[in-house]
Write an enzyme that holds these catalytic residues in place. Structure first.
Site, PDB file in Angstrom:
ATOM      1  N   ASP A  33       0.842  -1.197   0.000  1.00  0.00           N
ATOM      2  CA  ASP A  33       0.000   0.000   0.000  1.00  0.00           C
ATOM      3  C   ASP A  33       0.877   1.247   0.000  1.00  0.00           C
ATOM      4  O   ASP A  33       1.663   1.462   0.933  1.00  0.00           O
ATOM      5  CB  ASP A  33      -0.898  -0.021   1.245  1.00  0.00           C
ATOM      6  CG  ASP A  33      -1.982   1.044   1.222  1.00  0.00           C
ATOM      7  OD1 ASP A  33      -2.126   1.724   0.188  1.00  0.00           O
ATOM      8  OD2 ASP A  33      -2.663   1.203   2.239  1.00  0.00           O
ATOM      9  N   ASP A  64      -3.319   2.643  -5.812  1.00  0.00           N
ATOM     10  CA  ASP A  64      -2.138   2.713  -4.955  1.00  0.00           C
ATOM     11  C   ASP A  64      -1.941   1.483  -4.063  1.00  0.00           C
ATOM     12  O   ASP A  64      -1.190   1.538  -3.091  1.00  0.00           O
ATOM     13  CB  ASP A  64      -2.193   3.963  -4.079  1.00  0.00           C
ATOM     14  CG  ASP A  64      -3.410   3.983  -3.163  1.00  0.00           C
ATOM     15  OD1 ASP A  64      -4.303   3.132  -3.332  1.00  0.00           O
ATOM     16  OD2 ASP A  64      -3.480   4.873  -2.291  1.00  0.00           O
ATOM     17  N   GLU A  65      -2.576   0.369  -4.398  1.00  0.00           N
ATOM     18  CA  GLU A  65      -2.408  -0.823  -3.563  1.00  0.00           C
ATOM     19  C   GLU A  65      -2.639  -2.087  -4.377  1.00  0.00           C
ATOM     20  O   GLU A  65      -3.403  -2.097  -5.347  1.00  0.00           O
ATOM     21  CB  GLU A  65      -3.365  -0.799  -2.366  1.00  0.00           C
ATOM     22  CG  GLU A  65      -4.816  -0.770  -2.761  1.00  0.00           C
ATOM     23  CD  GLU A  65      -5.753  -0.789  -1.575  1.00  0.00           C
ATOM     24  OE1 GLU A  65      -5.503  -1.548  -0.623  1.00  0.00           O
ATOM     25  OE2 GLU A  65      -6.748  -0.041  -1.615  1.00  0.00           O
TER      26      GLU A  65
END
Length: 390
Positions: free
Chosen positions: A8, A102-103
């Site tokens: 993350d 974003d993860e």
């Protein structure tokens, strides 16, 4: 044995902007359109300490911090860095599930079983490479399943690594507020607390299952199992051949001059060639990357008329690109990439009969004639011609 990573990126949008505006590091920053109806997209950790968080109306954020710095979002830039982030993750395992911009989840079970590497060491390597290549930090959760890994990655931020297993969930997971459990929203958390379910540990208790059923309905069993560390969901990766393979190196002392850079390219080309051969991969496009500092880098590529994984051919193409783009600046990182990668078995080349064929030995004449006759040239040995005319 299953080993799942959840990786993350920390305060992603803000972190992207801080790469371009390092003078704002340590300041309360939010990403938002500066208008009356706007909401905060992402807040820096300094802003979060003041009670500002994502989805908060911007006017409320301003009330909490008179010196709040507001940056307009640049989504094309964020998506570019996101793509580069996931390309880095794919280098560690092809089994990648993109969860959001974003993860993502990485299944490293196969790699760790075959290499006996330590998961924590791999996580540290990922963090280092993401920071060196992109200037971004990330937190990583490690566990036997997706749920625990997701929960673990949130436990230490920024730049944390947390391992959750059946042996430590009672100490680390169960004391957490029920509202912090992934999948439970604010309204549901409030209903659970009104029913006496205050922590994740309360959800894990069999005697509370009737209450869970009343509040969560058909989802009760899923949350009950997850609170007990069980989750059978698999990493949903795209089962396809990787499109690129690359290797790079960051130097403690900057490289100066084209000769110094060219010399440093050679072991990278050798390593990349060895890696491609081991994986039976070839490519018909070569790329190089030169990174001058955290905010300034260039990448250039050139197509080839053939597929290769040969070290000398990779190195020659890299040098050609280097001579075309290098402007004399000091370089902190260099890299070479193979693009448009394919399996050796999938490559169907239509070569000229004289291309890339070594001069045959006399005792291999029969074999070479067979190769040439695939082009319907009707070649034969002189002895065969005599036999035919006799």
């Amino acid at each position: 044995m299953h080993v799942i990573f959840h990786v993350d990126l920390n305060a992603f949008y803000v972190s992207c902007e801080l790469i371009r505006h390092p003078e704002l590091r340590g300041r309360p920053v939010v990403i938002a359109h500066d208008s009356k109806r706007s909401v905060v997209s992402t807040a820096s950790y300094e802003a979060r300490k003041l009670g500002i968080h994502s989805a908060m109306p911007l006017y409320m954020a301003k009330n909490k911090c008179a010196d709040l710095i507001i940056i307009e979002p640049h989504f094309d830039y964020y998506h570019e860095l996101s793509s580069r982030f996931f390309e880095i993750l794919k280098k560690y395992s092809p089994y990648l599930e993109v969860a959001s911009i974003d993860e993502g989840y990485l299944d490293l079970s196969e790699r760790i079983t075959s290499t006996h590497e330590q998961p924590y060491g791999i996580a540290e390597a990922i963090q280092r490479e993401v920071y060196q290549m992109l200037g971004l930090t990330c937190s990583i959760g490690i566990s036997p399943n997706k749920f625990l890994s997701k929960m673990a990655s949130d436990m230490k931020k920024p730049m944390g690594i947390t391992i959750l297993t059946q042996s430590n969930i009672k100490q680390l997971l169960w004391p957490m507020d029920v509202g912090e459990m992934f999948g439970i929203g604010k309204k549901t958390a409030l209903k659970l607390k009104e029913a006496g379910i205050m922590t994740i540990g309360d959800i894990a208790q069999r005697e509370n299952y009737t209450i869970l059923k009343q509040v969560l309905g058909n989802s009760a069993l899923v949350f009950y199992h997850q609170a007990n560390g069980k989750d059978n969901r698999k990493v949903q990766y795209e089962a396809r051949q990787a499109k690129s393979v690359s290797n790079s190196e960051t130097f403690e002392n900057d490289l100066e001059g084209i000769d110094e850079i060219a010399e440093a390219f050679k072991p990278i080309a050798d390593h990349l060639s060895d890696r491609a051969k081991k994986e039976s991969l070839v490519a018909n496009s070569i790329a190089i990357t030169l990174k001058f500092d955290l905010t300034h880098s260039i990448t250039r590529q050139m197509p080839l008329e053939y597929y290769t994984n040969n070290s000398e051919e990779i190195y020659s193409a890299a040098l050609m690109l280097l001579r075309n783009v290098y402007n004399g600046e000091k370089v902190r990182l260099i890299g070479i990439g193979l693009n448009d990668v394919k399996s050796v078995n999938d490559v169907k080349e239509q070569l000229s009969i004289f291309d890339r064929i070594e001069t045959p030995k006399e005792d291999n004449v029969d074999q070479i004639i067979k190769i040439f006759n695939k082009e319907n040239l009707g070649l034969m040995k002189a002895s065969d011609l005599l036999d035919k005319n006799s």
